[in-house]
Design an enzyme around this catalytic site. Sequence first.
Site, PDB file in Angstrom:
ATOM      1  N   LYS A  36       0.845  -1.192   0.000  1.00 37.47           N
ATOM      2  CA  LYS A  36       0.000   0.000   0.000  1.00 37.47           C
ATOM      3  C   LYS A  36       0.885   1.247   0.000  1.00 37.47           C
ATOM      4  O   LYS A  36       1.984   1.195   0.530  1.00 37.47           O
ATOM      5  CB  LYS A  36      -0.912   0.012   1.232  1.00 37.47           C
ATOM      6  CG  LYS A  36      -1.759  -1.243   1.429  1.00 37.47           C
ATOM      7  CD  LYS A  36      -2.865  -1.365   0.413  1.00 37.47           C
ATOM      8  CE  LYS A  36      -3.744  -2.585   0.702  1.00 37.47           C
ATOM      9  NZ  LYS A  36      -4.859  -2.714  -0.250  1.00 37.47           N
ATOM     10  N   HIS A  63      -6.594 -13.333  -7.687  1.00 38.11           N
ATOM     11  CA  HIS A  63      -7.433 -12.344  -7.004  1.00 38.11           C
ATOM     12  C   HIS A  63      -8.840 -12.413  -7.593  1.00 38.11           C
ATOM     13  O   HIS A  63      -8.999 -12.656  -8.791  1.00 38.11           O
ATOM     14  CB  HIS A  63      -6.858 -10.936  -7.159  1.00 38.11           C
ATOM     15  CG  HIS A  63      -7.433  -9.962  -6.171  1.00 38.11           C
ATOM     16  ND1 HIS A  63      -8.699  -9.413  -6.316  1.00 38.11           N
ATOM     17  CD2 HIS A  63      -6.928  -9.445  -5.020  1.00 38.11           C
ATOM     18  CE1 HIS A  63      -8.938  -8.605  -5.292  1.00 38.11           C
ATOM     19  NE2 HIS A  63      -7.887  -8.606  -4.491  1.00 38.11           N
TER      20      HIS A  63
END
EC number: 4.1.1.39
Length: 475
Positions: free
Chosen positions: A175, A294
């Site tokens: 992140k 994902h």
Amino acid sequence: MSPQTETKASVGFKAGVKDYKLNYYTPDYVTKDTDILAAFRVTPQPGVPPEEAGAAVAAESSTGTWTTVWTDGLTSLDRYKGRCYHIEPVAGEDNQYICYVAYPLDLFEEGSVTNMFTSIVGNVFGFKALRALRLEDLRIPTSYVKTFQGPPHGIQVERDKLNKYGRPLLGCTIKPKLGLSAKNYGRAVYECLRGGLDFTKDDENVNSQPFMRWRDRFLFCAEALFKAQAETGEIKGHYLNATAGTCEEMMKRAVFARELGVPIVMHDYLTGGFTANTTLAHYCRDNGLLLHIHRAMHAVIDRQKNHGIHFRVLAKALRMSGGDHIHAGTVVGKLEGEREITLGFVDLLRDDFIEKDRSRGIYFTQDWVSLPGVLPVASGGIHVWHMPALTEIFGDDSVLQFGGGTLGHPWGNAPGAVANRVALEACVQARNEGRDLAREGNEIIRAACKWSPELAAACEVWKEIKFEFEAMDTL
């Protein structure tokens, strides 16, 4: 038209519209071991009987159309048609029914999830006679399972490649997910892996944007993981997202990852598509790459209780198409997931044979024969206080992935990774000693804090963080 032609046309063919239930509702049908079985949650429009609605689903997802056609006489509809063979009301719901449909295996191309979904859910969900429709589960017969390669490697081969046993694997999503330069991104990867994580991860929408092109990211991440490996003596990985706008570009990225010598790549299987995913899975099997999956976009498909496709079906489809990891919710974090239902599809991902269990949302017994298993990934709003619950819920064969729960540590990325690794090792040791993680979890974490200042700092930061919303995915 001659009289002779008129006579021939009238024999055996009567034009017009018939009720679907006359041909496609067959309550006496005995299912075959080779049938693909589907459980649909059907909400008919007012005035439409459930038998007609269930038959309409069977017809429109197999051989039927809205009117009788003369070419019906050129084939055996009894051989190829789908059949609604059982209907039961949904407890506690008005005008909702579970309609069970059996499809002959010959309707489907071997080894093609794309074709299977195009047939079963491709058109029928827009049918006007239905107010809503949800595919709750599929039974894939072993004869069809054997036409798929499935996951590139599976759980045991992955553990052997990584030389890591007896505990869940630890990961972290880098992140901020967008905006970092490739060099700074690689630095974050290195710090997390050096601190004790097994994997770091590209976020699902990190592909090849102007601020960080894919080739630069791949190079800096490879450098980071090799440096971390040398320092720790452990095998490390970073999920390099190969998802791209074309299959050719996706494969170019996977080939480059293999040339760098990294152990794992990644794909967004729903936005990328099943054809692309299966292609990549075959390449990964042939070239020794693990494949992380994902599920970006899944909630668009599976979030509504009465319309769409349940994630357990998407999970089965992924096991067939191919992937070594897939995100599966957390039960305790920020993303949707009720415990028993989540554990139901986690078992469908990992185990070879899963018995029917309606209390966990499993409508059919599923035998995967020799198809490798998939590691479920718990990710989304989790931190060190969740570690006992995650270890107890998911067990050893899982990946526990902390993004903000690593990078949000007040001392930095590496201490955040240390905190997670210490918490995990403490929970695994306590479990192996026979302690109850569900009851004693907080005590176990507090005891570990006494000899890990990194963990103590993490516990202080996240002691008040909870995501207490009622799960929508219930029975």
